[in-house]
Motif scaffolding. Structure first.
Motif, PDB file in Angstrom:
ATOM      1  N   PRO A   1       0.836  -1.212   0.000  1.00 47.77           N
ATOM      2  CA  PRO A   1       0.000   0.000   0.000  1.00 47.77           C
ATOM      3  C   PRO A   1       0.868   1.258   0.000  1.00 47.77           C
ATOM      4  O   PRO A   1       1.964   1.264   0.567  1.00 47.77           O
ATOM      5  N   ASN A   2       0.358   2.320  -0.615  1.00 43.61           N
ATOM      6  CA  ASN A   2       1.143   3.559  -0.773  1.00 43.61           C
ATOM      7  C   ASN A   2       1.470   4.244   0.548  1.00 43.61           C
ATOM      8  O   ASN A   2       2.447   4.979   0.640  1.00 43.61           O
ATOM      9  N   ASN A   3       0.627   4.018   1.571  1.00 42.59           N
ATOM     10  CA  ASN A   3       0.851   4.744   2.835  1.00 42.59           C
ATOM     11  C   ASN A   3       1.784   3.987   3.779  1.00 42.59           C
ATOM     12  O   ASN A   3       1.917   4.332   4.936  1.00 42.59           O
ATOM     13  N   LEU A   4       2.426   2.930   3.253  1.00 44.08           N
ATOM     14  CA  LEU A   4       3.356   2.172   4.075  1.00 44.08           C
ATOM     15  C   LEU A   4       4.725   2.184   3.396  1.00 44.08           C
ATOM     16  O   LEU A   4       4.895   1.647   2.309  1.00 44.08           O
ATOM     17  N   GLU A   5       5.686   2.835   4.059  1.00 43.20           N
ATOM     18  CA  GLU A   5       7.033   2.918   3.494  1.00 43.20           C
ATOM     19  C   GLU A   5       7.799   1.634   3.820  1.00 43.20           C
ATOM     20  O   GLU A   5       7.874   1.219   4.984  1.00 43.20           O
ATOM     21  N   VAL A   6       8.352   1.010   2.786  1.00 47.26           N
ATOM     22  CA  VAL A   6       9.106  -0.230   2.985  1.00 47.26           C
ATOM     23  C   VAL A   6      10.599   0.087   2.985  1.00 47.26           C
ATOM     24  O   VAL A   6      11.134   0.593   1.999  1.00 47.26           O
ATOM     25  N   LEU A   7      11.258  -0.201   4.112  1.00 49.17           N
ATOM     26  CA  LEU A   7      12.689   0.053   4.254  1.00 49.17           C
ATOM     27  C   LEU A   7      13.459  -1.251   4.081  1.00 49.17           C
ATOM     28  O   LEU A   7      12.994  -2.317   4.498  1.00 49.17           O
ATOM     29  N   SER A   8      14.640  -1.166   3.492  1.00 52.19           N
ATOM     30  CA  SER A   8      15.501  -2.346   3.360  1.00 52.19           C
ATOM     31  C   SER A   8      16.444  -2.410   4.558  1.00 52.19           C
ATOM     32  O   SER A   8      16.508  -1.483   5.368  1.00 52.19           O
ATOM     33  N   LEU A   9      17.200  -3.498   4.665  1.00 49.33           N
ATOM     34  CA  LEU A   9      18.209  -3.596   5.720  1.00 49.33           C
ATOM     35  C   LEU A   9      19.225  -2.462   5.589  1.00 49.33           C
ATOM     36  O   LEU A   9      19.647  -1.866   6.579  1.00 49.33           O
ATOM     37  N   LYS A  10      19.589  -2.161   4.351  1.00 49.42           N
ATOM     38  CA  LYS A  10      20.551  -1.073   4.110  1.00 49.42           C
ATOM     39  C   LYS A  10      20.002   0.257   4.628  1.00 49.42           C
ATOM     40  O   LYS A  10      20.735   1.064   5.213  1.00 49.42           O
ATOM     41  N   ASP A  11      18.700   0.482   4.427  1.00 49.34           N
ATOM     42  CA  ASP A  11      18.072   1.740   4.862  1.00 49.34           C
ATOM     43  C   ASP A  11      18.175   1.950   6.369  1.00 49.34           C
ATOM     44  O   ASP A  11      18.207   3.080   6.839  1.00 49.34           O
ATOM     45  N   ILE A  12      18.198   0.854   7.143  1.00 53.22           N
ATOM     46  CA  ILE A  12      18.276   0.999   8.605  1.00 53.22           C
ATOM     47  C   ILE A  12      19.703   0.809   9.124  1.00 53.22           C
ATOM     48  O   ILE A  12      19.944   0.763  10.321  1.00 53.22           O
ATOM     49  N   GLY A  13      20.653   0.685   8.175  1.00 51.19           N
ATOM     50  CA  GLY A  13      22.060   0.568   8.563  1.00 51.19           C
ATOM     51  C   GLY A  13      22.483  -0.824   8.987  1.00 51.19           C
ATOM     52  O   GLY A  13      23.481  -0.982   9.680  1.00 51.19           O
ATOM     53  N   CYS A  14      21.722  -1.829   8.573  1.00 53.57           N
ATOM     54  CA  CYS A  14      22.069  -3.212   8.908  1.00 53.57           C
ATOM     55  C   CYS A  14      22.806  -3.838   7.724  1.00 53.57           C
ATOM     56  O   CYS A  14      22.222  -4.056   6.663  1.00 53.57           O
ATOM     57  N   ASP A  15      24.099  -4.111   7.904  1.00 54.40           N
ATOM     58  CA  ASP A  15      24.853  -4.707   6.808  1.00 54.40           C
ATOM     59  C   ASP A  15      25.270  -6.139   7.127  1.00 54.40           C
ATOM     60  O   ASP A  15      26.164  -6.707   6.517  1.00 54.40           O
ATOM     61  N   VAL A  16      24.595  -6.738   8.121  1.00 47.30           N
ATOM     62  CA  VAL A  16      24.868  -8.124   8.497  1.00 47.30           C
ATOM     63  C   VAL A  16      24.143  -9.046   7.523  1.00 47.30           C
ATOM     64  O   VAL A  16      22.997  -8.802   7.161  1.00 47.30           O
ATOM     65  N   ASP A  17      24.821 -10.088   7.091  1.00 46.96           N
ATOM     66  CA  ASP A  17      24.155 -11.112   6.298  1.00 46.96           C
ATOM     67  C   ASP A  17      23.542 -12.086   7.306  1.00 46.96           C
ATOM     68  O   ASP A  17      24.219 -12.963   7.826  1.00 46.96           O
ATOM     69  N   ILE A  18      22.271 -11.873   7.629  1.00 48.17           N
ATOM     70  CA  ILE A  18      21.621 -12.642   8.695  1.00 48.17           C
ATOM     71  C   ILE A  18      21.630 -14.128   8.320  1.00 48.17           C
ATOM     72  O   ILE A  18      21.127 -14.507   7.267  1.00 48.17           O
ATOM     73  N   PRO A  19      22.238 -14.965   9.158  1.00 52.14           N
ATOM     74  CA  PRO A  19      22.360 -16.384   8.803  1.00 52.14           C
ATOM     75  C   PRO A  19      21.000 -17.080   8.784  1.00 52.14           C
ATOM     76  O   PRO A  19      20.194 -16.904   9.694  1.00 52.14           O
ATOM     77  N   GLU A  20      20.758 -17.821   7.706  1.00 46.65           N
ATOM     78  CA  GLU A  20      19.504 -18.571   7.582  1.00 46.65           C
ATOM     79  C   GLU A  20      19.801 -20.011   7.986  1.00 46.65           C
ATOM     80  O   GLU A  20      20.164 -20.842   7.170  1.00 46.65           O
ATOM     81  N   THR A  21      19.658 -20.289   9.295  1.00 45.67           N
ATOM     82  CA  THR A  21      20.065 -21.589   9.828  1.00 45.67           C
ATOM     83  C   THR A  21      18.888 -22.536  10.008  1.00 45.67           C
ATOM     84  O   THR A  21      19.052 -23.651  10.495  1.00 45.67           O
ATOM     85  N   GLY A  22      17.689 -22.097   9.634  1.00 46.63           N
ATOM     86  CA  GLY A  22      16.511 -22.945   9.791  1.00 46.63           C
ATOM     87  C   GLY A  22      16.484 -24.077   8.774  1.00 46.63           C
ATOM     88  O   GLY A  22      17.169 -24.038   7.759  1.00 46.63           O
ATOM     89  N   THR A  23      15.662 -25.076   9.069  1.00 45.58           N
ATOM     90  CA  THR A  23      15.509 -26.206   8.151  1.00 45.58           C
ATOM     91  C   THR A  23      14.199 -26.129   7.378  1.00 45.58           C
ATOM     92  O   THR A  23      13.890 -27.004   6.578  1.00 45.58           O
ATOM     93  N   THR A  24      13.420 -25.068   7.650  1.00 45.61           N
ATOM     94  CA  THR A  24      12.176 -24.839   6.903  1.00 45.61           C
ATOM     95  C   THR A  24      12.127 -23.380   6.477  1.00 45.61           C
ATOM     96  O   THR A  24      12.825 -22.523   7.040  1.00 45.61           O
ATOM     97  N   LEU A  25      11.283 -23.085   5.494  1.00 47.16           N
ATOM     98  CA  LEU A  25      11.096 -21.698   5.060  1.00 47.16           C
ATOM     99  C   LEU A  25      10.554 -20.860   6.213  1.00 47.16           C
ATOM    100  O   LEU A  25      10.959 -19.708   6.407  1.00 47.16           O
ATOM    101  N   GLU A  26       9.629 -21.444   6.989  1.00 50.04           N
ATOM    102  CA  GLU A  26       9.027 -20.719   8.112  1.00 50.04           C
ATOM    103  C   GLU A  26      10.093 -20.293   9.119  1.00 50.04           C
ATOM    104  O   GLU A  26      10.119 -19.136   9.569  1.00 50.04           O
ATOM    105  N   GLU A  27      10.985 -21.228   9.465  1.00 50.13           N
ATOM    106  CA  GLU A  27      12.037 -20.922  10.446  1.00 50.13           C
ATOM    107  C   GLU A  27      12.955 -19.815   9.944  1.00 50.13           C
ATOM    108  O   GLU A  27      13.296 -18.891  10.697  1.00 50.13           O
TER     109      GLU A  27
END
Length: 200
Positions: free
Chosen positions: A23-49
């Protein structure tokens, strides 16, 4: 008043896709936009995790409402491979789409059973005090079924798009282009459920 929410990604393709659907009234920020440059590890065994791990990381470290997705291509003849390992299917570091597609085609070889589905799971979390009405982590799923082509076709999109022919079409996602893909894709369907929730 514009509200903002973090999408836990630095993937420019995904970000653009999501911003077009939100929706237009919701601004979507990326990790870069909030200053997060960590490659968050995806250690789960399912998509949900994996989706929850990424969203919770942003909430815990930045205190911001966040959603994260994880997507897998599930090929029936390969016991739903590559699934949660879709981005890293061919091994190595990073997301080597060409190597991933080559491995998939090699494993399927001349198999005539090429049914597959793309599945996206989105996890949504927010701080205790939030304007989105979120009191606990929420999950939204989107699925699109189709078949794996015998060779790459088309130049648009990313990931496995040149190989995936959605049901009801005779072209791959990469041939159909962003406009059509954004209407029917797994991610569009999951985001649609997320948007419906946020609009409420």
């Amino acid at each position: 008043m514009n509200r903002s929410i973090v999408f836990a990604t630095n993937n420019a393709h995904k970000l653009e896709e999501i911003r077009q659907i939100m929706p237009n009234n919701l601004e979507v920020l990326s990790l870069k936009d909030i200053g997060c440059d960590v490659d968050i590890p995806e250690t789960g065994t399912t998509l949900e995790e994996n989706a929850l791990i990424k969203a919770q990381y942003v909430l815990e470290h930045y205190g911001l409402a966040c959603f994260a997705d994880d997507t897998g291509l599930e090929v029936a003849a390969l016991n739903n491979e590559p699934g949660v390992y879709s981005a890293r299917y061919a091994g190595g570091v990073g997301h080597d789409s060409e190597a991933n597609m080559a491995k998939l085609l090699a494993k399927l070889a001349d198999n005539t059973h090429r049914e597959a589905r793309f599945r996206t799971v989105i996890a949504l979390v927010a701080p205790k005090e939030n304007t989105l009405g979120i009191t606990q982590p929420l999950l939204f799923e989107g699925v699109v079924t189709g078949n794996i082509a015998t060779q790459k076709q088309g130049n648009e999109g990313f990931g496995y798009d040149p190989l995936f022919v959605p049901d009801g079409y005779d072209k791959t996602f990469a041939e159909l282009g962003a406009n059509i893909k954004n209407q029917i894709s797994h991610r569009a369907r999951a985001v649609g459920k997320l948007v419906d929730y946020l609009k409420r």
